[in-house]
Design a protein around this motif. Sequence first.
Motif, PDB file in Angstrom:
ATOM      1  N   VAL A   1       0.837  -1.205   0.000  1.00 33.40           N
ATOM      2  CA  VAL A   1       0.000   0.000   0.000  1.00 33.40           C
ATOM      3  C   VAL A   1       0.867   1.248   0.000  1.00 33.40           C
ATOM      4  O   VAL A   1       0.622   2.205  -0.747  1.00 33.40           O
ATOM      5  CB  VAL A   1      -0.949  -0.001   1.215  1.00 33.40           C
ATOM      6  N   VAL A   2       1.919   1.232   0.820  1.00 32.61           N
ATOM      7  CA  VAL A   2       2.824   2.385   0.878  1.00 32.61           C
ATOM      8  C   VAL A   2       3.453   2.638  -0.489  1.00 32.61           C
ATOM      9  O   VAL A   2       3.608   3.786  -0.915  1.00 32.61           O
ATOM     10  CB  VAL A   2       3.914   2.150   1.950  1.00 32.61           C
ATOM     11  N   ALA A   3       3.807   1.549  -1.196  1.00 34.28           N
ATOM     12  CA  ALA A   3       4.458   1.699  -2.494  1.00 34.28           C
ATOM     13  C   ALA A   3       3.582   2.473  -3.479  1.00 34.28           C
ATOM     14  O   ALA A   3       4.085   3.248  -4.303  1.00 34.28           O
ATOM     15  CB  ALA A   3       4.802   0.330  -3.065  1.00 34.28           C
ATOM     16  N   PHE A   4       2.265   2.293  -3.392  1.00 37.65           N
ATOM     17  CA  PHE A   4       1.372   2.988  -4.308  1.00 37.65           C
ATOM     18  C   PHE A   4       0.828   4.293  -3.731  1.00 37.65           C
ATOM     19  O   PHE A   4       0.778   5.319  -4.411  1.00 37.65           O
ATOM     20  CB  PHE A   4       0.206   2.068  -4.690  1.00 37.65           C
ATOM     21  N   ARG A   5       0.438   4.245  -2.467  1.00 40.17           N
ATOM     22  CA  ARG A   5      -0.209   5.416  -1.882  1.00 40.17           C
ATOM     23  C   ARG A   5       0.773   6.524  -1.531  1.00 40.17           C
ATOM     24  O   ARG A   5       0.540   7.701  -1.858  1.00 40.17           O
ATOM     25  CB  ARG A   5      -0.973   4.997  -0.609  1.00 40.17           C
ATOM     26  N   ASP A   6       1.878   6.181  -0.876  1.00 43.76           N
ATOM     27  CA  ASP A   6       2.844   7.185  -0.420  1.00 43.76           C
ATOM     28  C   ASP A   6       3.961   7.437  -1.442  1.00 43.76           C
ATOM     29  O   ASP A   6       4.299   8.583  -1.727  1.00 43.76           O
ATOM     30  CB  ASP A   6       3.456   6.757   0.915  1.00 43.76           C
ATOM     31  N   VAL A   7       4.505   6.374  -1.959  1.00 40.52           N
ATOM     32  CA  VAL A   7       5.595   6.517  -2.923  1.00 40.52           C
ATOM     33  C   VAL A   7       5.053   6.946  -4.288  1.00 40.52           C
ATOM     34  O   VAL A   7       5.742   7.643  -5.031  1.00 40.52           O
ATOM     35  CB  VAL A   7       6.382   5.194  -3.046  1.00 40.52           C
ATOM     36  N   ARG A   8       3.823   6.530  -4.609  1.00 44.45           N
ATOM     37  CA  ARG A   8       3.213   6.821  -5.912  1.00 44.45           C
ATOM     38  C   ARG A   8       4.141   6.352  -7.032  1.00 44.45           C
ATOM     39  O   ARG A   8       4.461   7.094  -7.957  1.00 44.45           O
ATOM     40  CB  ARG A   8       2.900   8.309  -6.041  1.00 44.45           C
ATOM     41  N   ILE A   9       4.545   5.120  -6.921  1.00 43.43           N
ATOM     42  CA  ILE A   9       5.591   4.603  -7.793  1.00 43.43           C
ATOM     43  C   ILE A   9       5.202   4.640  -9.263  1.00 43.43           C
ATOM     44  O   ILE A   9       6.014   4.978 -10.132  1.00 43.43           O
ATOM     45  CB  ILE A   9       5.988   3.160  -7.355  1.00 43.43           C
ATOM     46  N   THR A  10       3.938   4.321  -9.582  1.00 45.81           N
ATOM     47  CA  THR A  10       3.542   4.286 -10.997  1.00 45.81           C
ATOM     48  C   THR A  10       3.526   5.677 -11.606  1.00 45.81           C
ATOM     49  O   THR A  10       3.999   5.874 -12.729  1.00 45.81           O
ATOM     50  CB  THR A  10       2.166   3.625 -11.149  1.00 45.81           C
ATOM     51  N   SER A  11       3.006   6.648 -10.881  1.00 45.82           N
ATOM     52  CA  SER A  11       2.958   8.007 -11.426  1.00 45.82           C
ATOM     53  C   SER A  11       4.350   8.611 -11.532  1.00 45.82           C
ATOM     54  O   SER A  11       4.650   9.359 -12.474  1.00 45.82           O
ATOM     55  CB  SER A  11       2.056   8.898 -10.570  1.00 45.82           C
ATOM     56  N   ARG A  12       5.251   8.253 -10.583  1.00 44.54           N
ATOM     57  CA  ARG A  12       6.623   8.760 -10.643  1.00 44.54           C
ATOM     58  C   ARG A  12       7.342   8.209 -11.865  1.00 44.54           C
ATOM     59  O   ARG A  12       8.080   8.935 -12.555  1.00 44.54           O
ATOM     60  CB  ARG A  12       7.387   8.370  -9.369  1.00 44.54           C
ATOM     61  N   ILE A  13       7.144   6.927 -12.142  1.00 47.18           N
ATOM     62  CA  ILE A  13       7.779   6.330 -13.309  1.00 47.18           C
ATOM     63  C   ILE A  13       7.229   6.931 -14.605  1.00 47.18           C
ATOM     64  O   ILE A  13       7.976   7.250 -15.542  1.00 47.18           O
ATOM     65  CB  ILE A  13       7.579   4.789 -13.301  1.00 47.18           C
ATOM     66  N   ALA A  14       5.895   7.093 -14.648  1.00 44.40           N
ATOM     67  CA  ALA A  14       5.283   7.666 -15.845  1.00 44.40           C
ATOM     68  C   ALA A  14       5.793   9.092 -16.092  1.00 44.40           C
ATOM     69  O   ALA A  14       6.075   9.477 -17.232  1.00 44.40           O
ATOM     70  CB  ALA A  14       3.753   7.659 -15.700  1.00 44.40           C
ATOM     71  N   GLN A  15       5.919   9.861 -15.000  1.00 39.83           N
ATOM     72  CA  GLN A  15       6.400  11.230 -15.154  1.00 39.83           C
ATOM     73  C   GLN A  15       7.860  11.263 -15.608  1.00 39.83           C
ATOM     74  O   GLN A  15       8.252  12.084 -16.443  1.00 39.83           O
ATOM     75  CB  GLN A  15       6.262  11.977 -13.819  1.00 39.83           C
ATOM     76  N   ALA A  16       8.671  10.350 -15.075  1.00 42.32           N
ATOM     77  CA  ALA A  16      10.073  10.286 -15.485  1.00 42.32           C
ATOM     78  C   ALA A  16      10.200   9.919 -16.964  1.00 42.32           C
ATOM     79  O   ALA A  16      11.038  10.481 -17.678  1.00 42.32           O
ATOM     80  CB  ALA A  16      10.830   9.275 -14.620  1.00 42.32           C
ATOM     81  N   CYS A  17       9.359   8.988 -17.410  1.00 40.68           N
ATOM     82  CA  CYS A  17       9.374   8.625 -18.828  1.00 40.68           C
ATOM     83  C   CYS A  17       8.988   9.811 -19.695  1.00 40.68           C
ATOM     84  O   CYS A  17       9.581  10.066 -20.753  1.00 40.68           O
ATOM     85  CB  CYS A  17       8.438   7.459 -19.067  1.00 40.68           C
ATOM     86  N   ALA A  18       7.966  10.572 -19.236  1.00 37.17           N
ATOM     87  CA  ALA A  18       7.529  11.744 -20.000  1.00 37.17           C
ATOM     88  C   ALA A  18       8.628  12.786 -20.068  1.00 37.17           C
ATOM     89  O   ALA A  18       8.859  13.408 -21.113  1.00 37.17           O
ATOM     90  CB  ALA A  18       6.275  12.324 -19.364  1.00 37.17           C
ATOM     91  N   ASN A  19       9.334  12.970 -18.981  1.00 36.79           N
ATOM     92  CA  ASN A  19      10.428  13.948 -18.956  1.00 36.79           C
ATOM     93  C   ASN A  19      11.556  13.543 -19.916  1.00 36.79           C
ATOM     94  O   ASN A  19      12.212  14.409 -20.519  1.00 36.79           O
ATOM     95  CB  ASN A  19      10.993  14.094 -17.542  1.00 36.79           C
ATOM     96  N   ASN A  20      11.808  12.231 -20.021  1.00 40.11           N
ATOM     97  CA  ASN A  20      12.874  11.765 -20.898  1.00 40.11           C
ATOM     98  C   ASN A  20      12.529  11.917 -22.377  1.00 40.11           C
ATOM     99  O   ASN A  20      13.403  11.847 -23.240  1.00 40.11           O
ATOM    100  CB  ASN A  20      13.189  10.300 -20.618  1.00 40.11           C
ATOM    101  N   ASP A  21      11.257  12.084 -22.668  1.00 35.87           N
ATOM    102  CA  ASP A  21      10.834  12.233 -24.071  1.00 35.87           C
ATOM    103  C   ASP A  21      11.151  13.616 -24.624  1.00 35.87           C
ATOM    104  O   ASP A  21      11.045  13.838 -25.836  1.00 35.87           O
ATOM    105  CB  ASP A  21       9.335  11.971 -24.202  1.00 35.87           C
ATOM    106  N   PHE A  22      11.503  14.563 -23.766  1.00 30.63           N
ATOM    107  CA  PHE A  22      11.763  15.928 -24.202  1.00 30.63           C
ATOM    108  C   PHE A  22      13.260  16.201 -24.191  1.00 30.63           C
ATOM    109  O   PHE A  22      13.989  15.634 -23.426  1.00 30.63           O
ATOM    110  CB  PHE A  22      11.049  16.922 -23.308  1.00 30.63           C
TER     111      PHE A  22
END
Length: 490
Positions: free
Chosen positions: A469-490
């Motif tokens: 639960v912490v991995a998704f709720r507090d760390v927000r691991i999926t959104s962090r990865i998605a945002q990092a991928c988006a940043n790398n596209d630019f």
Amino acid sequence: MAFAETLVASYAARDFAESDDEEDEEESDDDDDDDEYSPNTKRGQISSSSDSEVGSGPRQHLLELLWGIMRLPSGQVDALQATYFSRVMCSVLQRKPYETLDFVRAQGDAVPLFLAHLGVSAIVDLLLKVISLEELENGPGIIAWLSEYRLIPMLVDRLGPGCDPETHSLAAQVLLDIIAISQCNNPSQPTIGANALIEELKSEATVTRLANFMLDREAPHATSTLINCVYIFIELIRRNYSDSTTVTAGDSPISPDTDQQESPDQSSHGGGSTPRMPNVDLSDMMRVLAERTGDLVALLKDPRSPTAPVPTTQGMREPLGFERLRICELFAELLHCSNMPRLNQSVSSPLLESSPVSHRDSPTVAVATTSEGCATPHGSDIAEYAFGEGTVYSDVALVVSEAKDHDSSNTAVGQLLKWKLIEHGVLTTCVELFFEFGLNNFLHSVVYDIMHQVLNLPLSLECNVALIVVAFRDVRITSRIAQACANNDF
């Protein structure tokens, strides 16, 4: 003393084992009067004596002369001299182990002398050779002797934050070597098995001392202490942990023989089996380190090592430093270790009782996906799995207790470690470092290991569900990865 130096130095001319060399015989014939005191003859007498005279009788004085090398002041033992000294002693130990060990133990200051020469690898090798002879039949009692003379406490003293980093490295290497020859998960490798030295090293008192050393904020070399202590803790875990011993809910109950069961790849050539060495109980070490989780996280956020920006291929960047990297590695190994069956026994029952989980932490997690118009179960917490900023795909109702409600008095130590990771936000902090130091591949591998473990934990324990639960709720691991991928596209 000078004669002892000459005696050992003469071994450099040729291998000490070739005591019946023709040249020695010719030299002996040339001067019979000096034969008794010839260095070459002394070499031959020591190295070729395979009879009962070694360690007793007329040969005793030769060992005493040879041992004089050990009494040279620290730093004054020549590397070549030490190499041949060690080779001769190892040869004699191989041929007449019991008599030679009796001689070494009779030297009341043998252990302090070994430690005085930690910087001489050949002498350290001799110490390890002496320790390895514990595997001989009829129990020579080497381990008991070294324990009596406080080998482990004296090595731990040299890991104090007031000692210099070189001393830390030398002491840690000896401890790592002792761990390696004392316990090994690979049954094909020789080992003397669990022993008093390892029991001392992983004891609550010793681990507490090491934790205090490495978390000292004022001492000059505490960072070096931490780095070397982490190596020791990791080696203890890796030498005494195997995934084959992990059980989950639904598996057969743990029996006293669980940690000795063989794995499928342990069959011998003859069709039989080679039993695994029984694992060392690391519960004391785990408990001490779990209780210091908060101090370790504080160092991740505010390290003692320099953090001033340094030049990189992408401009000036703050360095991660070995201190923070080693702490992350320690958390990864502790998480691995927390899944060992023996560390998940009920705190109210003897070690290795039949129940695989603590009564306090028995699986009582209720999971139910809510929909519009459906009320949340009474008394449950809502964990929002946020996959994007401001977007919630589903709400999951969980009956999960607070991490602060769990302590060593009511929780199995393996589960206590996980609750401490939750309480002090270890996952959040490690993932923050992961994205902050985008160029550090070593850190990325370690944090990946941590998250991979968490996301693959069985749901049979409440602490496991809480970590996920912490991995998704507090760390927000999926959104962090998605945002990092988006940043790398630019």
